[in-house]
Design a protein around this motif. Structure first.
Motif, PDB file in Angstrom:
ATOM      1  N   ILE A   1      40.565  39.614  33.355  1.00 19.19           N
ATOM      2  CA  ILE A   1      41.249  39.147  34.574  1.00 19.19           C
ATOM      3  C   ILE A   1      40.366  39.414  35.792  1.00 19.19           C
ATOM      4  O   ILE A   1      40.127  38.536  36.617  1.00 19.19           O
ATOM      5  CB  ILE A   1      42.624  39.836  34.735  1.00 19.19           C
TER       6      ILE A   1
ATOM      7  N   TYR B   1      47.316  38.179  46.535  1.00 20.45           N
ATOM      8  CA  TYR B   1      46.763  37.820  45.226  1.00 20.45           C
ATOM      9  C   TYR B   1      46.379  39.084  44.466  1.00 20.45           C
ATOM     10  O   TYR B   1      46.653  39.211  43.266  1.00 20.45           O
ATOM     11  CB  TYR B   1      45.559  36.872  45.368  1.00 20.45           C
ATOM     12  N   SER B   2      45.757  40.036  45.166  1.00 19.91           N
ATOM     13  CA  SER B   2      45.294  41.254  44.473  1.00 19.91           C
ATOM     14  C   SER B   2      46.483  42.070  43.964  1.00 19.91           C
ATOM     15  O   SER B   2      46.419  42.660  42.884  1.00 19.91           O
ATOM     16  CB  SER B   2      44.389  42.091  45.381  1.00 19.91           C
TER      17      SER B   2
ATOM     18  N   ILE C   1      49.242  34.977  36.800  1.00 20.67           N
ATOM     19  CA  ILE C   1      47.773  34.883  36.813  1.00 20.67           C
ATOM     20  C   ILE C   1      47.336  33.670  37.630  1.00 20.67           C
ATOM     21  O   ILE C   1      46.484  33.762  38.514  1.00 20.67           O
ATOM     22  CB  ILE C   1      47.222  34.784  35.368  1.00 20.67           C
TER      23      ILE C   1
ATOM     24  N   LEU D   1      50.003  43.132  36.936  1.00 18.29           N
ATOM     25  CA  LEU D   1      50.138  42.561  35.580  1.00 18.29           C
ATOM     26  C   LEU D   1      50.186  43.641  34.498  1.00 18.29           C
ATOM     27  O   LEU D   1      49.604  44.720  34.665  1.00 18.29           O
ATOM     28  CB  LEU D   1      48.953  41.616  35.301  1.00 18.29           C
TER      29      LEU D   1
ATOM     30  N   GLY E   1      48.017  34.004  41.425  1.00 20.24           N
ATOM     31  CA  GLY E   1      46.974  34.833  42.037  1.00 20.24           C
ATOM     32  C   GLY E   1      45.693  34.045  42.234  1.00 20.24           C
ATOM     33  O   GLY E   1      45.087  34.059  43.314  1.00 20.24           O
ATOM     34  N   ASP E   2      45.272  33.332  41.193  1.00 22.90           N
ATOM     35  CA  ASP E   2      44.058  32.504  41.291  1.00 22.90           C
ATOM     36  C   ASP E   2      44.170  31.495  42.426  1.00 22.90           C
ATOM     37  O   ASP E   2      43.225  31.296  43.197  1.00 22.90           O
ATOM     38  CB  ASP E   2      43.836  31.741  39.977  1.00 22.90           C
TER      39      ASP E   2
ATOM     40  N   ASP F   1      38.438  36.891  38.435  1.00 20.33           N
ATOM     41  CA  ASP F   1      38.661  37.009  39.884  1.00 20.33           C
ATOM     42  C   ASP F   1      37.340  37.146  40.632  1.00 20.33           C
ATOM     43  O   ASP F   1      37.116  36.521  41.668  1.00 20.33           O
ATOM     44  CB  ASP F   1      39.529  38.245  40.190  1.00 20.33           C
TER      45      ASP F   1
ATOM     46  N   HIS G   1      40.123  32.946  32.336  1.00 18.69           N
ATOM     47  CA  HIS G   1      41.560  33.119  32.564  1.00 18.69           C
ATOM     48  C   HIS G   1      42.384  32.255  31.602  1.00 18.69           C
ATOM     49  O   HIS G   1      43.404  32.703  31.084  1.00 18.69           O
ATOM     50  CB  HIS G   1      41.913  32.823  34.022  1.00 18.69           C
TER      51      HIS G   1
ATOM     52  N   HIS H   1      47.853  40.324  40.695  1.00 23.55           N
ATOM     53  CA  HIS H   1      47.025  40.602  39.512  1.00 23.55           C
ATOM     54  C   HIS H   1      47.054  42.086  39.132  1.00 23.55           C
ATOM     55  O   HIS H   1      47.117  42.424  37.952  1.00 23.55           O
ATOM     56  CB  HIS H   1      45.590  40.107  39.742  1.00 23.55           C
TER      57      HIS H   1
END
Lengths: 295, 295
Positions: free
Chosen positions: A112, B80-81, B112, B87, B115-116, A116, A84, B84
């Motif tokens: 990405i 989170y999903s 990013i 994006l 989300g992580d 994840d 990332h 991402h």
């Protein structure tokens, strides 16, 4: 130092085998994702963090199986963070461990998703009964890893690193940044062995101190390599920090004082290990290695 | 249906409160990250997945505290999903829940990292003793969530969705894709209550069947909304699937047969609940809701 480098290579091989086993390759429509995950993780890296877990685990008689699972978990998290961080929207790097970065080899979306999936897999591996017979220890490790890797740990550090206008940072701010960005996961790598081995709090404190000083020394050495190393040795682009006007330990202290500081931290790190016998010798060597390495 | 919508809204409020509590706002240099995490999670969404966890938890006398923690965890993963998936390198969406997507409101790097951090936080919340007194249950939930959300679950489904040339997919492949992409997390949302409540295997099987049919019905309804809904109602861009030449249940079956299929799946989902008494009534309503909703 030869013993140490042999041990480091041996550990890297065992971790590689475990990661290979974890990243199974059953054919599926999402094969591209699995390929990208394997590409991002296998076949490279010093595996320093897993080495720390394997060695601290030995201090407390943790089984090889448990230590190796925890070690592999940490490497999965480390590799996800590299994938990332290398993305165009982040550090925009083309080279990692001497190979094209994952988004260069595949594409951005795949990189990405591979990151994840690696992060998710790490938690799954850690929580699985194969890692340790005691679920309280597994749950404890998951909580600690989430803290070390999350918004108040590694990811938080990366956020500061990206958003801080470099020139405004003083040495205290850089120390805090690095404690989050690289220090938190290194500390987890050292503490994981103590958690698996149900170590007494005195031993945990010693390892925490060791990890703290080792982590900072490691970062200073990294900053020095960025200034003085070659891309060939480093396996990644160098000279980037200065190019971005980024404040680092080296830009603030100068290379000489930075080198002195790293040496001091190495000594301190080793002092923290005084309560352990010669079983900790490879951890002592590791502290020297991180500042002497050329890559 | 009024009772159901009231219950759904009530659950959403409680989940919102819990998420707000989890996403603490202590001032820190990484404040921007916390802001982006809160922006991505709070103040929107039907909270259908957490609703399922709260309702299935009720069937087995799970404490409100445990159910709410697990429910919030699932919403963190879901959000989170979305961050991402929205994006530019992925679905490239500007609008979500009627607001600019996270990378539009902040920037790509922040999205990013947010989300992580949300994904990491989810595992930390689930593994924490606050979620349940029994660590074996917490570790079990972490393992299951990692499977549902990872490379052989949600992320794997997203990978297939991105890489499959739409026109080559038949109804079997689309079903498999959706089972991974949205079905796996919906199944986890339903099973989490059974795990927390140590439910017998017969009850777990029933909930798995319910979740499976509900998940597919939900996806077909989503595809229909993409064709027939307005962006205003949906709170996100519509007409995107057809625009991308993407194969969906609707593009293959046509709207009428797709609607019939969704209705059939709703009936099937409700049948799976036959072993439960009227405590499962809101779950029965939920199955009807997912196909009748306009957003």
């Amino acid at each position: 130092m030869e013993d140490f480098e042999l041990a480091l290579r041996g550990a890297a091989d065992r971790v590689e085998g475990e990661l290979d086993r974890i990243l199974t390759t059953d054919i599926a429509p999402e094969q591209r994702l699995i390929d990208a995950m394997r590409y991002s993780v296998l076949g490279g890296g010093k595996r320093l963090r897993p080495f720390l877990t394997l060695q601290t685990s030995r201090l407390f008689g943790v089984s090889e199986r448990s230590a190796l699972r925890a070690a592999a978990t940490i490497e999965l998290v480390h590799c996800y963070s590299l994938v990332h961080d290398d993305l165009p929207a982040m550090d925009d790097d083309d080279l990692r461990r001497g190979k094209p970065t994952t988004h260069k080899q595949f594409d951005e979306a795949t990189a990405i998703l591979a990151g994840d999936a690696l992060l998710t897999l790490a938690f799954g591996v850690l929580a699985n009964p194969e890692t340790h017979g005691n679920p309280a220890i597994r749950a404890d490790l998951v909580t600690r890893l989430a803290k070390a890797a999350g918004g108040h740990g590694m990811v938080g550090g990366q956020m500061i690193d990206l958003s801080a206008p470099g020139t405004n940072l003083d040495i205290g701010s850089i120390t805090r940044l690095q404690r989050l960005k690289t220090g938190a996961l290194i500390e987890f790598a050292c503490i994981a062995g103590a958690v698996l081995g149900n170590a007494p709090s005195k031993a945990r404190e010693a390892l925490r101190g060791y990890a703290h000083d080792l982590g900072l020394a490691f970062q200073i050495a990294d900053d020095l390599l960025d200034v003085e190393g070659s891309a060939e040795e480093a396996g990644k682009a160098v000279g980037k920090d200065a190019g971005h006007g980024k404040a680092t330990f080296v830009s603030i202290l100068g290379p000489e004082r930075a080198r002195d500081q790293a040496a001091l931290l190495t000594d301190q790190a080793i002092e923290h290990l005084a309560i352990f016998d010669d079983k900790a010798d490879l951890l002592r060597s590791a502290a020297k290695f991180v500042v002497e390495r050329r890559h």
